[in-house]
Scaffold this active site. Sequence first.
Site, mmCIF file in Angstrom:
data_model
loop_
_atom_site.group_PDB
_atom_site.id
_atom_site.type_symbol
_atom_site.label_atom_id
_atom_site.label_comp_id
_atom_site.label_asym_id
_atom_site.label_seq_id
_atom_site.Cartn_x
_atom_site.Cartn_y
_atom_site.Cartn_z
ATOM 1 N N ASP A 1 0.839 -1.200 0.000
ATOM 2 C CA ASP A 1 0.000 0.000 0.000
ATOM 3 C C ASP A 1 0.874 1.250 0.000
ATOM 4 O OD1 ASP A 1 -1.822 2.082 0.560
ATOM 5 O OD2 ASP A 1 -3.071 0.764 1.790
ATOM 6 N N HIS B 1 -2.936 -0.345 -2.555
ATOM 7 C CA HIS B 1 -4.141 0.359 -2.151
ATOM 8 C C HIS B 1 -5.197 0.277 -3.255
ATOM 9 C CE1 HIS B 1 -5.855 3.391 0.620
ATOM 10 N NE2 HIS B 1 -6.461 3.866 -0.461
#
Length: 231
Positions: A169, A200
């Site tokens: 992420d 993400h």
Amino acid sequence: MTTITIDTLDHDGRFDAYVAEPAGTPTAAIVVIQEVFGVNAGIRSKCDALAANGYLAIAPDLFWRLEPGIELDPDVPEQMQRGLDLFGKFDQDLGIADIEATIRAARAKVGGGKVGAVGYCLGGRLAFMTAARTDIDASVGYYGVGIDGLLGEKHAIARPVLLHVPVEDHFVDKPAQARMHEGLDDHPRVTLYDYPGEDHGFATEFGDRRSPAAADLADGRTAAFFAEHLK
């Protein structure tokens, strides 16, 4: 599928929420908490999928004080930046109050039954805050941002929480993920799942960010979690 209007807790304003209803009597309700892109087609699709599985799903427009009804496409750079700008202006405490108002509306619609919450990105963070600050029955957060900064609230979590954490992420770095695990792995109500190689937004419904295998895995875990805790 329709839109309803919900009064704020203080009755000083009203905001819209997208609602998807199941074909029959709902087994429970789930509040779907938006990303920074508003209640867009992806969030509405999440609601529709939950309704197909027997839940009443409600997605409140949390940006109504800033730009009501906004819908953004994260695959368009200018719209991605617009979402990030709105995130910077968003009052999260007021957002939680609006989520609580939505929980109350949802609970009324299912005759006082159970209500869960699922959120993405900003919504993943808000799902964690909702677990700590409201009477929600079960909460799920996908790639929540800044949760490591909310660990001081973990003592208030009394009902089950599930967090999906993509290891790559780019909004939540490895040290932040490590702090999340250190602070939450021993919490009796919180479960974290890591997704190696995922970034993400991997469970978005549409667009370039979606990673189908990981999204299906996470969504299957979410479905099992809600089936257990909202029955």
